[in-house]
Design an enzyme around this catalytic site. Sequence first.
Site, PDB file in Angstrom:
ATOM      1  N   GLU A 106       0.832  -1.207   0.000  1.00 26.75           N
ATOM      2  CA  GLU A 106       0.000   0.000   0.000  1.00 26.75           C
ATOM      3  C   GLU A 106       0.865   1.254   0.000  1.00 26.75           C
ATOM      4  OE1 GLU A 106      -4.109  -0.734   2.197  1.00 26.75           O
ATOM      5  OE2 GLU A 106      -2.447  -1.530   3.382  1.00 26.75           O
ATOM      6  N   GLU A 126      -3.907  -9.569   4.149  1.00 24.99           N
ATOM      7  CA  GLU A 126      -4.764  -9.168   5.268  1.00 24.99           C
ATOM      8  C   GLU A 126      -5.957 -10.087   5.481  1.00 24.99           C
ATOM      9  OE1 GLU A 126      -2.741  -5.294   4.013  1.00 24.99           O
ATOM     10  OE2 GLU A 126      -3.531  -7.089   3.029  1.00 24.99           O
TER      11      GLU A 126
END
Length: 691
Positions: A106, A126
């Site tokens: 990210e 995640e």
Amino acid sequence: MSETAVIIEREGPVGLIGFDNPPVNAASHALRVGLKEGIDAFAADAGVKVIALYGVGRSFVAGADIREFGKGRKEPLLNALITEIEALDKPVVAICHGYALGGGLELALGCHTRVAIAGLTVGFPEVDLGLLPGAGGTQRMPRLTGVTAALDLIPTGKRIKADEAVALGLFDTLTDGDPRTVAVASGQAVIDGTLATRRTCDLSVDVDPEVIAAAKAKAAAKGKLVAPMKAIEAVAAARLPIAEGLAEEVRLFQECLAHPQRAALVHAFFAERAVAKIPEKDATPREVASLAVIGGGTMGSGIATAALIAGLPVTLMEVSDEALARGRGTIEKNLAGALKRRKLTEEKHDAALARLTTTTAVDALAGADLVIEAVFEDMDVKKEIFRKLDAVMEPGAVLASNTSYLDIDAIAAETGRPADVLGLHFFSPAHIMRLLEIVVAEKTAPEVVATGFALAKRLGKVGVRAGVCDGFIGNRILSHYRKVADYLVMDGASPQEIDSALEDFGFAMGPFAVADLAGLDIGMMTRKRLAPTRDPRERYVPIADRICERGWFGRKTGQGYYLYGDREGPNPAVAGIIEEERAEAGITPREITDDEIVERYMTAMIAEGARVLEDGIAQRPVDIDAVFLFGYGFPRFRGGPMFYADTIGAAELVRRIETYAEDDAFFWRVPPLLARMAADGTTFADLDERA
């Protein structure tokens, strides 16, 4: 500047921020503080024209710092920091090597251009923790790659290599070299105009509702996981202006954070690491440079395959040339499968096969550092093998049995070196299943236990320490709760109803489908072995015996509880057997709900787990959780049986057992440990913390 986990320096007009937070540059608070300080300093420095981020050591940034899980979030938060970087007037380039996972990826997506170094692996893991990317990943990836590619990675946790990441548009260029050197060169390339930059937030993406609906249908078919569904919803929000999409991502992230699955999946994640903490952790493992396996059946061949893939030379022993040929053929098939699944390259496949030696002579095993006996479950046969091994193996060699149930102390007593003997209980197929129960006998030396754990790590297994009893941790507990399924059939449920209820709970397969897969004859052998010790007060269900008497052993014979081959579905003849046994026992079948099936099944599993803890067969509740997560198909999103027990509560479990005991006081007995927990309000998690 304060001491942080980053290196901040200049090379002419290029401001360098190097992440130095071993072992994998996790995005800890210290790293975030250092990144913030570096960005602020270079943003204010007129001499710096471009900022380059890179990783020191093994990785760029390999995700969040797991040590911060469950603790309060400290600013600067990663999502706000990435938004700040993206908005900078000065271009920021990310140089990624090793791993760029989760928050690390990210961070790269928030930079103005991305350079991948060969060997890089990227992804969003995640969902494996019950979460979704919460720092802009669901908004920026679709803008760079399109929705289809984003849906292939984000809701699945899939990882991809550098070349694919570049092909998708996730990264801008692929190169080789030292990360810092590449960072300087890339920064200069940006200044020279040969490496283009842009803000990901300025891009837009079309989101097709039908593509989103198809992704949701695919995720739903894989089970009841919440995070993948939420991740798909977050990707769909990429149709919105970036600020709105990021807000929606945060909202969905918070929903995942509050969901019970998140805590269970985090527990499962930590369980894999917790089981390595054993009393013998400071002992020095013996060197294992070569391995021998006795028995070329399914299990022995699987163990040999796992060792060959791990780079160990293996000598396989069988009683005849014909048996050896079958064993070698199975190993060749296993390795071919690994090649097809891309677990092995052609070169590594050929090298693994070249490391295999076969023999019918026990003397040929003498030079092995560790030998694993993997013949069928017959104590007399195993004792004879260990007497022979005692005579031929070099001093210091580790002697291991792959027994699923039998007494390792009794096996060790057949040798003059009981300190060198332990159990290594692999699970079938041994080259695929991750669990390895490491069974510690009374006289097993600490360094031999440590050797077992070192071998587990080398083979890519999750090693769990177990004590000696019939079935150790997993099969002892299994033998108890499996009886409940038979009791429920006698009382009114069908095998298919039980399988369906437990699969709906989250198990990959129900107990009767599993029995068919393993072979009903295996269970019959165990029942016969234990028959002389069976307490007359125990309720016995002969349905499986009646099925086996017909020669129906499950998949291997084409029928068992179910039909296989061209006749898929429940075996109609089993319903007749069940009716006959109910009539013989004088039982009038009653309606049994799915909730009752799950409650009785899980309560029995937890109760026996408590007894295994009391008896010292397992050190901690988390060891039991790991055994069932990695060896028995327990639903990961429920954390393991002992973690799940805490969601029910000890008092409720005691109430259930006492209620069930009104009809069967012999089977349903409250374990003293559970009674104490109900009285003092403690949990299995408390026991883990004290261990």
